[in-house]
Write an enzyme that holds these catalytic residues in place. Sequence first.
Site, PDB file in Angstrom:
ATOM      1  N   GLY A   1      -3.636  -0.462   7.877  1.00 47.62           N
ATOM      2  CA  GLY A   1      -2.677   0.568   8.237  1.00 47.62           C
ATOM      3  C   GLY A   1      -1.244   0.102   8.281  1.00 47.62           C
ATOM      4  O   GLY A   1      -0.876  -0.927   7.717  1.00 47.62           O
ATOM      5  N   CYS A   2      -0.418   0.866   9.006  1.00 57.84           N
ATOM      6  CA  CYS A   2       1.026   0.643   9.013  1.00 57.84           C
ATOM      7  C   CYS A   2       1.432  -0.694   9.621  1.00 57.84           C
ATOM      8  O   CYS A   2       2.515  -1.201   9.347  1.00 57.84           O
ATOM      9  CB  CYS A   2       1.726   1.771   9.757  1.00 57.84           C
ATOM     10  N   ASN A   3       0.590  -1.267  10.468  1.00 61.72           N
ATOM     11  CA  ASN A   3       0.921  -2.549  11.088  1.00 61.72           C
ATOM     12  C   ASN A   3       0.629  -3.740  10.179  1.00 61.72           C
ATOM     13  O   ASN A   3       1.027  -4.874  10.458  1.00 61.72           O
ATOM     14  CB  ASN A   3       0.144  -2.737  12.389  1.00 61.72           C
TER      15      ASN A   3
END
Length: 369
Positions: A155-157
């Site tokens: 994901g975004c992390n």
Amino acid sequence: MTISLEDARPEELNLLAAGPGPARIAGVGTAVTPDSYTQQELLDLLAITDPKIRSVFLNSAITRRHLTLPPPDAHGNRVPELQGELLAKHTRLAVDMGLRALRSSLDSAGATLADVDYLCCVTTTGFLTPGLSALIIREAGIDPGCHRVDVVGMGCNAGLNALNGTVAWARSNPGRLAVMVCAEACSAAYAFDATMRTAVVNSLFGDGAAAVALVAGDGDAAPGPRVLSFASHIITDAIGAMRYDWDGDQNRFSFYLDPDIPYVVGAHAERVVDRLLAGAGLPRSAIRHWLVHSGGKKVIDAVRVNLGLTRHDVRHTTGVLADYGNLSSCSFLFSYERLLRERVAEPGDYGVMMTMGPGSTIETALVQW
């Protein structure tokens, strides 16, 4: 004597920075897809008339995003793509953007494709086997003996998760060039329906890729900041608040974002940042540059308020959101590139990079110029 970056005092960090330990960011590059749209243009193209959904788009603090929409049918309507078509789109866009970002980062570092010894590729918007790293190595003509790894589905992390591993490889191989590429073809993860869940996602994400080149043990040859340490925190009580899972009604994968996620992330931001800085013996006031993931207006505001930051501190984050939307794992590198273009970072300055994503997870990194 071995000094741990996590436990080192400031003078020890300086000692480590003078030796071959920390890896330095030698270059950065970004890329996007050709077509971009304002939020109003998207509402018109997708024939969205629901007032609540229109409000979500128009109050997102996003001005324009790069997207690759499905082609129109004979009546001008955008026809939803099948999962197989979306995966093919992901492959095409991610390889193209990733390769352009990679080349740009090498140009920035004064390096060539022949210098790449390690390639880490990050993506969440599609699943590929063989992975994106193998496809880019083939397309770019990189030495097939190049070490590689793929980080998929975090994901975004994920950009900072992957940077941690890439930095570790560079530190273990002084003088050899390591490159991390984040390529997110968010157009390949879109679903079209009338639900608010879909509307929130479709109002937010855009296509983009970013790459950083790193090297350790080169003295002052590389101009970028040294990556000193990392800190992570998983909010286990909110593990399902951000997810990308199978939608049986749509017969495809789709994103889900809990409406409360900005407040959950904001409430935990201090904990992980303070732990990151405590490991270096630094107060929060010592950080001059903040590079936060462009997760959305409410996420940025929640992080800013909880960390006591000014709007100026997060100007690059909000600027990237306005111009590109949420670019998932590569967002923070678009902000980093903007900071470099300002030419305001001075030797000795500290900076914090922060990403947030599924888990729910907050990742941070401490850098110093």
